[in-house]
Design an enzyme around this catalytic site. Sequence first.
Site, short mmCIF file in Angstrom:
data_model
loop_
_atom_site.label_atom_id
_atom_site.label_comp_id
_atom_site.label_asym_id
_atom_site.label_seq_id
_atom_site.Cartn_x
_atom_site.Cartn_y
_atom_site.Cartn_z
N ALA A 105 8.36 1.29 -7.73
CA ALA A 105 7.56 0.67 -8.84
C ALA A 105 6.21 0.58 -8.04
O ALA A 105 6.00 0.46 -6.96
CB ALA A 105 8.03 -0.72 -9.13
N PHE A 106 5.10 0.41 -9.31
CA PHE A 106 3.75 0.31 -8.64
C PHE A 106 3.42 -0.81 -8.07
O PHE A 106 2.24 -0.66 -7.23
CB PHE A 106 2.92 0.35 -10.03
CG PHE A 106 2.76 -0.58 -10.67
CD1 PHE A 106 2.02 -1.87 -10.35
CD2 PHE A 106 3.62 -1.18 -11.59
CE1 PHE A 106 1.79 -2.99 -11.00
CE2 PHE A 106 3.60 -2.33 -12.32
CZ PHE A 106 2.67 -3.33 -12.05
N LYS A 107 4.23 -1.74 -8.10
CA LYS A 107 3.93 -3.16 -7.08
C LYS A 107 3.87 -2.77 -5.54
O LYS A 107 3.42 -3.58 -4.88
CB LYS A 107 4.87 -4.22 -7.63
CG LYS A 107 4.59 -4.52 -8.96
CD LYS A 107 5.49 -5.56 -9.42
CE LYS A 107 4.82 -6.09 -10.89
NZ LYS A 107 5.64 -5.47 -11.81
N ASP A 108 4.34 -1.72 -5.11
CA ASP A 108 4.66 -1.36 -3.65
C ASP A 108 3.12 -1.41 -3.39
O ASP A 108 2.72 -1.73 -2.01
CB ASP A 108 5.20 0.13 -3.55
CG ASP A 108 6.76 -0.10 -3.38
OD1 ASP A 108 7.33 -1.18 -2.96
OD2 ASP A 108 7.51 0.98 -3.87
#
Length: 430
Positions: A105-108
Amino acid sequence: MNYYSLNKQAPNTTFKNAVIKGLAPDKGLYFPESITPLPKSFFENIDNLSNSEIAFEAIKQFVSPEIPEDVLKTIVKETLSFDFPVVKLDDSISTLELFHGPTMAFKDVGARFMARCLGYFNTNNTNEVTVLVATSGDTGGAVANGFLGVKGVNVVILYPSGKVSDIQEMQLTTLGQNIKALEVNGTFDDCQAMVKTAFLDEELTSNMQLTSANSINVARWLPQMFYFMFAYKQLHNTYDDIVFSVPSGNFGNVCAGMMAQQLGLPIKHFVASNNVNNVVTRYLKSQLYEPKPSIQTISNAMDVGAPSNFIRIQEIYKNKFESLKENVSSYSFTDDETRAAILEIYNTYNYVADPHGAVGYLGSKAYLKENPKAHCVFLETAHPTKFLDVVEEVIKEKQPLPEQIQSVMGREKVSEVISRYEDLKGFLLG
Ligand SMILES: *Cc1c(COP(=O)(O)O)cnc(C)c1O
């Protein structure tokens, strides 16, 4: 760079302090004192720059001098050790895939950047912190993975029991070491309320340094500027009017895109795509900001009734409604529309989108109806297999599991069940 509190009742502070504290003492979100646009030549020359070089230039002013340039170069390089491809669907629509990191997910991106900043600030073991974070699904995994093994940082993740997907639960409960998972009998809003109570609890905060790893933290939020630039690099030679459609929950991602625009990135317009949790869609219509309790949907990472970053967006556009409206459109979609979109994307383009990306796709289509000349890029914020049940049911086809997902399957879940704030407090003090 110094930061001020958007509540304007706390002293300005350094980047380091803003990261370690998360929120200002007056409970306001921190915002940079100044934003200096990058030179035009930077964008003209972007084809010759690597992702790390682009990111370094974008973030430098916001973290210096507390993070020296050589350290920052390493942090940025390690953060961005995976791809950010733009996949063209047709001449009007592309998708920016933000799911190639370790938890898909982009939150990485924000979690890995923030973890490395905190690690650097604790080099001499003088700044031990506890990261306390509530998750509706993806934040927990990204934070667990990003902070695993970082010296001097303990991570406590609260998630709503039975309300995250199986894969998401595995990602945040199986790592061990400095990562602890608390399974809350309640909703995401309950988790978030407990975290907020903890930050206000002086008995706790006098005992330990608590910080957050949600997008309210500047070190989680600002690196999300990077991939808007990476997408621009991949598209600017083909298309003039680039519009980003961002599936939005707490509005940290779209707000980071707006910061990239403030740095001079030639973005024509933003579309904030919502599920039925649509406080901003309604605001842009009525100019009335009316938060509501969140409603559960199949795009659960966007089930937010009162988006925390909206106040930053208003600051960027100087609290002028007209200028906000000029730069941002917002649309809201139901779960049925989202399911139909997953199927349409699959049938039309042979592309498998996750429910959040599908909401972004619908936002693109809605915008293109009125602005047919634009090229819309919707952010594919998570890999479709993170939402396997929904996706397989809609497209009626089994999906192969990527390596990152397979690697957490079958691991032993370790979590502690809690029901009340006192349980959380006892856990933290115990
Ligand atoms: C967190 C998340 C969002 C929402 O992002 P915000 O920055 O909170 O607006 C959208 N999609 C996915 C998959 C997410 O994990």
